[in-house]
Design a protein around this motif. Structure first.
Motif, PDB file in Angstrom:
ATOM      1  N   ALA A 106       0.833  -1.207   0.000  1.00 40.47           N
ATOM      2  CA  ALA A 106       0.000   0.000   0.000  1.00 40.47           C
ATOM      3  C   ALA A 106       0.866   1.255   0.000  1.00 40.47           C
ATOM      4  O   ALA A 106       0.517   2.256  -0.631  1.00 40.47           O
ATOM      5  CB  ALA A 106      -0.938  -0.009   1.212  1.00 40.47           C
ATOM      6  N   GLY A 107       2.009   1.194   0.694  1.00 41.65           N
ATOM      7  CA  GLY A 107       2.922   2.342   0.698  1.00 41.65           C
ATOM      8  C   GLY A 107       3.474   2.620  -0.684  1.00 41.65           C
ATOM      9  O   GLY A 107       3.533   3.777  -1.130  1.00 41.65           O
ATOM     10  N   ARG A 109       2.137   1.782  -3.634  1.00 36.53           N
ATOM     11  CA  ARG A 109       1.091   2.263  -4.539  1.00 36.53           C
ATOM     12  C   ARG A 109       0.629   3.676  -4.155  1.00 36.53           C
ATOM     13  O   ARG A 109       0.297   4.476  -5.027  1.00 36.53           O
ATOM     14  CB  ARG A 109      -0.101   1.292  -4.536  1.00 36.53           C
ATOM     15  N   SER A 110       0.611   3.968  -2.842  1.00 37.25           N
ATOM     16  CA  SER A 110       0.214   5.313  -2.405  1.00 37.25           C
ATOM     17  C   SER A 110       1.200   6.363  -2.887  1.00 37.25           C
ATOM     18  O   SER A 110       0.798   7.458  -3.305  1.00 37.25           O
ATOM     19  CB  SER A 110       0.111   5.357  -0.874  1.00 37.25           C
ATOM     20  N   ALA A 113       0.445   7.030  -6.509  1.00 33.93           N
ATOM     21  CA  ALA A 113      -0.773   7.832  -6.666  1.00 33.93           C
ATOM     22  C   ALA A 113      -0.514   9.288  -6.289  1.00 33.93           C
ATOM     23  O   ALA A 113      -0.990  10.212  -6.967  1.00 33.93           O
ATOM     24  CB  ALA A 113      -1.899   7.241  -5.807  1.00 33.93           C
ATOM     25  N   LEU A 114       0.235   9.514  -5.215  1.00 33.29           N
ATOM     26  CA  LEU A 114       0.568  10.881  -4.799  1.00 33.29           C
ATOM     27  C   LEU A 114       1.412  11.590  -5.849  1.00 33.29           C
ATOM     28  O   LEU A 114       1.265  12.799  -6.073  1.00 33.29           O
ATOM     29  CB  LEU A 114       1.307  10.858  -3.456  1.00 33.29           C
ATOM     30  N   TRP A 139      -6.458   5.245  -5.893  1.00 31.55           N
ATOM     31  CA  TRP A 139      -6.796   5.170  -4.472  1.00 31.55           C
ATOM     32  C   TRP A 139      -7.924   4.176  -4.212  1.00 31.55           C
ATOM     33  O   TRP A 139      -8.046   3.659  -3.091  1.00 31.55           O
ATOM     34  CB  TRP A 139      -7.187   6.544  -3.948  1.00 31.55           C
ATOM     35  N   ILE A 142      -6.272   0.804  -3.637  1.00 31.45           N
ATOM     36  CA  ILE A 142      -5.497   0.866  -2.392  1.00 31.45           C
ATOM     37  C   ILE A 142      -6.437   0.799  -1.193  1.00 31.45           C
ATOM     38  O   ILE A 142      -6.183   0.063  -0.223  1.00 31.45           O
ATOM     39  CB  ILE A 142      -4.657   2.159  -2.348  1.00 31.45           C
ATOM     40  N   CYS A 146      -6.691  -2.100   1.747  1.00 36.37           N
ATOM     41  CA  CYS A 146      -6.472  -1.751   3.156  1.00 36.37           C
ATOM     42  C   CYS A 146      -7.626  -2.200   4.046  1.00 36.37           C
ATOM     43  O   CYS A 146      -7.415  -2.516   5.225  1.00 36.37           O
ATOM     44  CB  CYS A 146      -6.247  -0.250   3.302  1.00 36.37           C
ATOM     45  N   ASP A 167      -6.969  -2.112  -8.830  1.00 42.02           N
ATOM     46  CA  ASP A 167      -5.828  -1.242  -9.126  1.00 42.02           C
ATOM     47  C   ASP A 167      -5.282  -1.510 -10.528  1.00 42.02           C
ATOM     48  O   ASP A 167      -5.027  -0.584 -11.311  1.00 42.02           O
ATOM     49  CB  ASP A 167      -4.735  -1.506  -8.078  1.00 42.02           C
TER      50      ASP A 167
END
Length: 362
Positions: A106-107, A109-110, A113-114, A139, A142, A146, A167
């Protein structure tokens, strides 16, 4: 289209994924009663897909919007941290490493996305629409993944992979938008070729494992030598196509390259594992032959699919090429199945196939 340079930090980023791929491939060496249990085959695929997608997702950002500037370096360094966490969590005993794996994936992919959201304000037109679309809808997957923390047992994994699939589907669903901001084909092919080189390295490691697994004999040396010829033939077929036979100026959304390479990577990992298993003779004959030839068939159709779209029309494979090559594989498989063929000749048959495949396509 101006070729985009692969940065040194991108190459450093690949190093952590070398370890991730190696850990995923190691799942395939679990043998019970002469076969690889379905549980481990499934775990191999389920471990491999997030590795491929995390790597491909960042590669696509760098392809369209990446620059060798401090801001993008910081994002990539943060991703290296999360990649390290994810890689350390890869294990067949998944339950005890679940949370750390989720944090790592998740980190990763985040951060991607950011990155899209951070560049969309500075872009204009179609570029801005693409960055906003990907930065917004990534998101969704993700968030779904989560929420798996709130479930137990098989439901946890179902929700996790539902998020990963969502995703992966985002670029496919948004293909109409992404086609308006085509990828840099030269850079994208180069990045995927570099990852392919990593997987060829896994096959070389299998040769070393063969030579270290017993006292050197003429049999082990011949097996290792013919296997090396097989690896060289695969290298010839793949990299001569990338370098000489595809049109790197063609402008597309790049999805044939991205998704086609998932199956190329899976096939190459399976082939690397099968080399070691064939020499150790721990699998029954039918299973190892099916597993080995199945990985070659997967590689053959995947590379044909990926490269066909980017070839000039006069250089595209015809139906009779496909029939001949598939027929050759079928004959080799039947001979190995019907007769007691030494393992080095099994590898030799595959090396012959790849030499012919390389000659036909390059």
């Amino acid at each position: 289209m101006t070729p985009k340079k692969v940065t040194w930090l991108e190459l450093f980023y690949d190093l952590l994924f070398v370890a991730a791929v190696s850990k995923a491939s190691h799942v395939l060496v679990h043998v019970e009663h002469g076969v690889i249990p379905f549980e481990y085959l499934a775990k191999f695929v389920l471990i491999f897909i997030p590795i491929w997608w995390a790597w491909a997702g960042q590669t696509l950002f760098m392809n369209r919007f990446g620059q060798d500037i401090i801001k993008h370096r910081i994002y990539l360094i943060l991703q290296l941290f999360f990649a390290l966490i994810m890689t350390a969590s890869l294990s067949v005993e998944f339950d005890q490493y679940y949370i750390s794996f989720l944090v790592g994936y998740a980190g990763l992919r985040s951060m991607t996305a950011l990155q899209y959201l951070s560049v969309h304000q500075k872009e204009h037109g179609h570029n801005q629409a693409t960055a906003r679309y990907l930065g917004t809808y990534f998101w969704v997957g993700i968030a779904i993944s989560c929420t798996s923390l709130f479930f137990d047992s098989w439901l946890r994994y179902t929700v996790l992979y539902a998020g990963i699939i969502a995703d992966i589907m985002v670029p496919i669903v948004g293909r109409r938008i992404l086609k308006k901001t085509p990828v840099n084909t030269h850079h994208l092919l180069e990045r995927f070729a570099l990852f392919t080189l990593i997987l060829l390295g896994e096959s070389v490691i299998s040769i070393l494992a063969v030579l270290q697994s017993s006292v050197w004999t003429w049999h082990s040396v011949v097996f290792a030598a013919i296997t090396f010829v097989l690896i060289l033939a695969i290298w010839w077929q793949y990299f001569d196509n990338v370098e000489k036979k595809v049109d790197k100026t063609k402008q597309t959304a790049g999805q044939a390259i991205i998704y086609g390479h998932l199956f190329i990577f899976l096939a190459m990992s399976m082939l690397a594992a099968s080399i070691q298993l064939l020499f150790l003779e721990q699998l029954n004959n039918l299973f190892i032959l099916t597993f080995m030839y199945g990985s070659v068939v997967l590689y053959f159709f995947s590379t044909t699919f990926v490269f066909h779209k980017f070839r000039d029309k006069e250089q595209q494979l015809e139906l009779y090429h496909l029939v001949f090559l598939v027929g050759l594989l079928g004959v080799l498989f039947a001979v190995n199945l019907l007769f007691d063929v030494p393992n080095y000749l099994i590898v030799g048959g595959l090396a012959l196939f790849f030499i012919i495949y390389a000659k036909v396509t390059t």
